[in-house]
Structures are given as structure tokens and as C-alpha cells.
Design a protein around this motif. Structure first.
Motif, PDB file in Angstrom:
ATOM      1  N   SER A 196       0.844  -1.189   0.000  1.00  0.00           N
ATOM      2  CA  SER A 196       0.000   0.000   0.000  1.00  0.00           C
ATOM      3  C   SER A 196       0.884   1.244   0.000  1.00  0.00           C
ATOM      4  CB  SER A 196      -0.957   0.010   1.191  1.00  0.00           C
ATOM      5  OG  SER A 196      -0.263  -0.012   2.397  1.00  0.00           O
ATOM      6  N   HIS A 250     -10.116   7.316 -14.301  1.00  0.00           N
ATOM      7  CA  HIS A 250      -9.962   5.936 -13.838  1.00  0.00           C
ATOM      8  C   HIS A 250     -11.150   5.049 -14.198  1.00  0.00           C
ATOM      9  CE1 HIS A 250      -6.367   7.339 -11.889  1.00  0.00           C
ATOM     10  NE2 HIS A 250      -6.039   6.071 -11.777  1.00  0.00           N
ATOM     11  N   SER A 278      -4.457  -7.789  -7.853  1.00  0.00           N
ATOM     12  CA  SER A 278      -5.505  -6.793  -7.625  1.00  0.00           C
ATOM     13  C   SER A 278      -4.833  -5.454  -7.323  1.00  0.00           C
ATOM     14  CB  SER A 278      -6.445  -7.201  -6.485  1.00  0.00           C
ATOM     15  OG  SER A 278      -5.763  -7.256  -5.262  1.00  0.00           O
ATOM     16  N   TYR A 279      -5.543  -4.389  -7.682  1.00  0.00           N
ATOM     17  CA  TYR A 279      -5.023  -3.041  -7.476  1.00  0.00           C
ATOM     18  C   TYR A 279      -6.230  -2.141  -7.226  1.00  0.00           C
ATOM     19  CZ  TYR A 279      -2.155   1.157  -8.574  1.00  0.00           C
ATOM     20  OH  TYR A 279      -1.498   2.363  -8.531  1.00  0.00           O
ATOM     21  N   HIS A 280      -6.263  -1.505  -6.081  1.00  0.00           N
ATOM     22  CA  HIS A 280      -7.385  -0.653  -5.705  1.00  0.00           C
ATOM     23  C   HIS A 280      -6.856   0.708  -5.288  1.00  0.00           C
ATOM     24  CE1 HIS A 280      -9.848  -4.320  -5.478  1.00  0.00           C
ATOM     25  NE2 HIS A 280      -8.772  -4.851  -4.922  1.00  0.00           N
ATOM     26  N   PHE A 292      -8.262   4.295  -3.374  1.00  0.00           N
ATOM     27  CA  PHE A 292      -9.312   4.959  -2.622  1.00  0.00           C
ATOM     28  C   PHE A 292      -8.923   6.423  -2.452  1.00  0.00           C
ATOM     29  CE2 PHE A 292      -9.010   0.551  -1.459  1.00  0.00           C
ATOM     30  CZ  PHE A 292     -10.331   0.108  -1.457  1.00  0.00           C
ATOM     31  N   TYR A 330      -3.823   0.170  -2.804  1.00  0.00           N
ATOM     32  CA  TYR A 330      -3.551  -1.152  -2.246  1.00  0.00           C
ATOM     33  C   TYR A 330      -3.398  -2.131  -3.404  1.00  0.00           C
ATOM     34  CZ  TYR A 330      -4.283  -5.809  -0.513  1.00  0.00           C
ATOM     35  OH  TYR A 330      -4.126  -7.144  -0.275  1.00  0.00           O
TER      36      TYR A 330
END
Length: 103
Positions: free
Chosen positions: A5, A22, A40-42, A44, A53
């Protein structure tokens, strides 16, 4: 597998444009994410701070592979007008993991 992160910074006035961009991430870039081991790629958002993250096989190896990748270079150039440097001049600040729970 690594849980990574980090935080980035944008001007809150750019929130709408950042969100819109995005919604249309280049398919070739997302394909490359999978090829370099990103599972995975997030991202916020909170008051000008972007919290990212990522679940990735090897973060350093993935970033090295993406560094000169044409899709990533194109995306980074597209986003460069919104991302702001932190006080130390870096664009990202890594966040160390303090606790994990997995079932």
C-alpha cells in the motif's frame, strides 16, 4: 504474495477528473498488470490523498517491468498533470503493514 500500500496526492479540485479518468483505464495497461503479477489493485480517495492497495507477486519486479512499458508510460504521462509530489519530492509514500488477518 505481497500486500503493498502507498499514498499519492492530488488537488481535491481534481477529484472529478481523476475519478473519470480511472473509469477508462487503458485495457492494455490492465492486461500488463496481470502479466507482471499484479492480482488486484485498488485506489481509494480521501480529501486529496489517494490510498492505493495492491496484491502482487513481487512489487519491485512488477514495477521494473512496467517502468518502460509503452502502456504504462502513456498512462503516467496522461496522469502527470494531477499527481502532486510530497514534501520530500517523491510522488508516492509507501505505507508499512502493521497488522494482517486472513482466513
Amino acid at each position: 504474495m505481497q500486500h503493498i500500500s502507498f499514498v499519492l496526492k492530488i488537488d481535491p479540485a481534481d477529484f472529478g477528473a481523476y475519478k473519470e479518468r480511472h473509469e477508462h483505464v487503458y485495457p492494455e495497461l490492465e492486461r500488463r498488470f496481470g502479466e507482471v503479477g499484479i492480482h488486484s489493485y485498488h485506489i481509494f480517495y480521501h480529501e486529496g490523498t489517494l490510498f492505493a492497495y495492491m496484491l502482487v507477486e513481487d512489487f519491485d519486479a512488477a514495477m521494473a517491468q512496467l517502468q518502460n512499458d509503452p502502456a504504462n508510460v502513456k498512462w503516467q504521462q496522461f496522469m502527470s498533470d494531477m499527481l502532486k509530489a510530497w514534501e520530500d519530492g517523491n510522488m508516492i509514500k509507501m505505507i508499512p503493514r502493521m497488522y494482517s488477518y486472513e482466513k
